[in-house]
Design an enzyme around this catalytic site. Structure first.
Site, PDB file in Angstrom:
ATOM      1  N   ASP A  63      40.595  -2.271  28.252  1.00  0.00           N
ATOM      2  CA  ASP A  63      39.184  -2.111  28.583  1.00  0.00           C
ATOM      3  C   ASP A  63      38.347  -1.558  27.439  1.00  0.00           C
ATOM      4  OD1 ASP A  63      39.402  -3.248  31.057  1.00  0.00           O
ATOM      5  OD2 ASP A  63      39.678  -1.375  32.130  1.00  0.00           O
ATOM      6  N   TYR A 107      36.185  -2.991  38.091  1.00  0.00           N
ATOM      7  CA  TYR A 107      36.700  -1.688  38.501  1.00  0.00           C
ATOM      8  C   TYR A 107      35.794  -0.552  38.046  1.00  0.00           C
ATOM      9  CZ  TYR A 107      41.181  -3.029  40.514  1.00  0.00           C
ATOM     10  OH  TYR A 107      42.151  -3.530  41.343  1.00  0.00           O
TER      11      TYR A 107
END
Length: 748
Positions: free
Chosen positions: A367, A455
């Site tokens: 990420d 998320y």
């Protein structure tokens, strides 16, 4: 009455008392003025970079991708923060995508600040050990909007040619991202390369909407997108119903034969996955009342130097920093004036999936690749953080300016929900004790939430009054789901009409650069072993098992896992510093909830660029050039990492050295129907604690005044209370309805 008006009546929204940091925050983000000066400097024709405005650039141009802060080296910071050393030189980090060069690459640079007449543009190579320094081949570089645009004509052509097929199967078609007839969305997985020598784009299609992640279609188009010349791009094939079709002709033949009909058609309506109230589920009794809140009723007990991002709380002091890549970071963490940690920071959030189609089977995410810090955004007071929290902005360079995300870090002190310490001495009187002591426990929390795609990662760093630190990460948000097949439950259950939850791991890697008092530390391993022994006072027992401790120091750098049954204790200790009892001072690393590592250790998609996720723990000797566990562009370089964590382990001693502990938190996400609409924070949580282990001479609770000492008179049975001057606070609360026997305003 407005809730915030109620809050103010209790004086819990007061600003934190101010303090002054002892030194400048040398880890702070570069200022907007510095960022703009760097932008102007690299765009000066004298640099010879031939840069194009990113707004109009293509893959064959050179353009600045981002500017950020280059972290100060520890060897430069310590002389300043610990003594009379000079303020360390500050550098900016500049990433330039050089598609216009004969060898198109991504190259990182460093620029000394402030900009002056003699300023130089230097290649930033020392942070990367993969052999190419800060250079990444074009095919392995970040797949940004320019690369997406370059491959769009081929994707548009291919999908338009089969629009009749997708309309028949899915009721939708893709004619290009800007075509009004398009009613499907696309997403591209990572990695898109294995070593930078070639590149591919696996495109997954979904229905559009706020919950697009939850309505995937069983259709994938794979393109060969190697190089900057888009005319050479080609179709690799299609995947649907777990079958691979290399050409349009083969796909059409299967369609004409009736072999592509979907057994479980997807619903186009995705409102079922919105995070809003669902009236059809009914309402729970009394749920129309505001839920309990955590309030700092006594006033804030922490101090803040907002300019220096410096905090003081109950013996703790620390600095905060922020980068666009990693987000919130902590430096120079001290307890009662003695350093415990030089640095505590998140390094990477990886996720690897399992499945039987290109998206799930071939996906691993890093990420930081998506600029983790830039995805930290405004927090909802009273829900993400308690009412009355101290809310701080974050900022980072963006283009030729600076982007500000308001209220994206919160600081709040909270009741721990249990006493720090408690004991009563027994008695036969009516109260059941003669003396009882109970000490209140509280924690100062620093929190951010970063929404990276689907998320929402919540990071909470808790500084406890006993001298311990807890790191916790929680995950909520939409599953990256898959199209449902009734015979593929081994990758996750059916969670909606045509949707399957995709099995995956979340592994979040952290760096803990311990300096227990100073930088000369060791990792002590205390193994609880079972040995045979005899006792002369019980000869009849013969030889029997007994437990004992075997204490050693780890010799050399290593990756390792938590011991079975928790029968090993890992402590960072200072061999030269002892407490009053002659015991080495240290901090224990205590596993919390869900301390896991990556399940798949030999996948071609995560073979060499995700080594930091493959063990619970690791310890290395500190080097300035080993600042990061990962490179933010590593994801596309599984076989030839730009920065290889495995190379950290070269046999160096970690005994009486400046050591760094790397640890992993995370979850094996066994998806479930309760992940609809989104995964819940209650279950998707992982944590770890650093607790004093002989660091002090006694428990750090005796100097806390928030306690009660209660003595029962053995004759009269009456109780006497000692509150040490900390009485219950007076707080006015307005009642909406008069209650019999209680005035509209009451004091509690």
């Amino acid at each position: 009455m407005n809730l915030k008006d109620d809050v103010k009546l209790c004086h819990i929204t007061d600003d934190a008392p101010t303090t002054k940091a002892p030194k400048d925050n040398v880890w702070a983000q570069i200022s907007p003025e510095e960022s703009k000066s760097v932008w102007d400097f690299v765009h000066d024709p004298a640099r010879g970079l031939n840069l194009t405005d990113p707004a109009t650039a293509t893959v064959t141009d050179n353009y600045v991708y981002f500017i950020d802060t280059l972290p100060v080296n520890k060897t430069a910071a310590l002389p300043y923060i610990d003594g009379g050393g000079a303020l360390p030189i500050k550098y900016a980090r500049v990433v330039i995508f050089e598609g216009g060069k004969e060898e198109p690459v991504s190259q990182e640079y460093m620029v000394k600040l402030p900009i002056a007449a003699d300023s130089q543009l230097e290649k930033l190579d020392y942070l990367f050990n993969g052999g190419l320094g800060g250079k990444v081949p074009y095919n392995g570089r970040e797949f940004d909007g320019k690369r997406t645009a370059a491959s769009e004509p081929l994707l548009k052509s291919v999908m338009t040619n089969i629009s009749d097929i997708t309309i028949e199967i899915f009721g939708g078609a893709y004619y290009g991202s800007s075509d009004n007839r398009t009613n499907l969305t696309t997403t591209t997985n990572t990695p898109i390369s294995f070593d930078g020598s070639s590149a591919f784009r696996s495109v997954m299609f979904r229905y559009p909407g706020l919950a697009t992640y939850m309505v995937p279609l069983d259709f994938y188009t794979i393109l060969n997108v190697t190089g900057t010349d888009a005319s050479l791009y080609s179709l690799k094939g299609f995947v649907t119903k777990s079958r691979f079709f290399p050409t349009i002709g083969e796909l059409r033949a299967a369609f004409d034969a009736g072999e592509l009909e979907q057994e479980f058609p997807q619903t186009r309506d995705n409102t079922w996955a919105y995070v809003n109230h669902k009236p059809e589920m009914g309402q729970r009794d009394l749920e129309d009342r505001l839920a309990p809140q955590s309030l700092e009723i006594g006033g804030k007990r922490y101090k803040l130097d907002a300019k220096q991002q410096y905090v003081e709380y109950m013996g703790w002091t620390f600095y905060m920093s922020f980068t666009r890549t990693l987000g919130l970071m902590f430096y120079d963490i001290k307890f009662k004036g003695e350093r415990v940690l030089y640095e505590l920071s998140m390094q990477e959030a990886a996720a690897q999936y399992g499945g039987n189609q290109p998206k799930a089977a071939g996906t691993i995410y890093h990420d930081t690749y998506y600029a983790f810090g830039t995805n930290s955004a405004t927090l909802v007071e009273g829900f993400d953080c308690p009412f009355g929290s101290t809310l701080l902005n974050i900022s980072f360079p963006e283009g030729n300016g600076t982007e500000v995300h308001p209220d994206s870090i919160c600081l709040f002190e909270a009741d721990s929900g249990f006493p720090l310490a408690r004991h009563r001495t027994g008695s036969s009187n009516e109260w059941g004790f003669s003396q009882l002591g109970s000490v209140k426990s509280s924690t100062l929390n620093a929190r951010t939430i970063a929404t990276v795609g689907n998320y929402d990662y919540m990071f909470t760093y808790g500084f406890n009054v006993d001298g311990s630190i807890e790191v916790e990460v929680r995950a909520s948000g939409y599953l990256q789901s898959s199209a449902y097949y009734k015979d593929q439950g081994k990758w996750g259950p059916r969670i909606y009409q045509g949707t399957q939850g995709s099995l995956h791991d979340h592994i979040v890697t952290f760096k803990a650069d311990f300096d227990i008092v100073n930088s000369k530390n060791s990792l002590q391993v205390t193994d609880l072993i079972v040995a045979n022994q005899t006792q002369p006072w019980f000869e009849e027992l013969g030889v029997f098992e007994q437990m004992e401790l075997n204490i050693t120091n780890m010799d050399t750098e290593a990756q390792f896992n938590w011991a079975a049954n928790g029968q090993s204790m890992y402590c960072v200790v200072n061999n030269d510093e002892t407490n009053a009892w002659g015991v080495k001072r240290g901090y224990r690393i205590v596993p919390g909830k869900s301390n896991i590592h990556l399940s798949v250790l030999n996948s071609p998609f995560s073979r060499g660029q995700t080594e930091f996720s493959k063990s619970h723990l690791a310890v290395t000797k500190h080097h300035d050039e080993e600042t990061y566990a990962n490179s933010w562009q590593n994801i596309n370089l599984a076989n030839k990492p730009q920065h290889d964590f495995a190379k950290f382990f070269d046999g160096e001693s970690v005994d009486d050295e400046d050591i760094v502990v790397w640890f992993n938190l995370g979850m094996h996400h066994f998806t479930r129907s309760e992940d609809v609409p989104v995964t819940l924070y209650t279950e998707a949580v992982s944590s770890i604690m650093f607790a004093p282990q002989n660091f002090n001479d006694r428990a750090q609770e005796g100097d806390l005044l928030n306690r009660r000492w209660i003595v029962a008179n053995s004759t009269s049975g009456e109780l006497s209370y000692e509150d040490y001057g900390v009485a219950l606070p007076t707080c006015k609360v307005q009642l909406d309805e008069p209650v019999e026997g209680i005035l509209p305003w009451v004091t509690i």
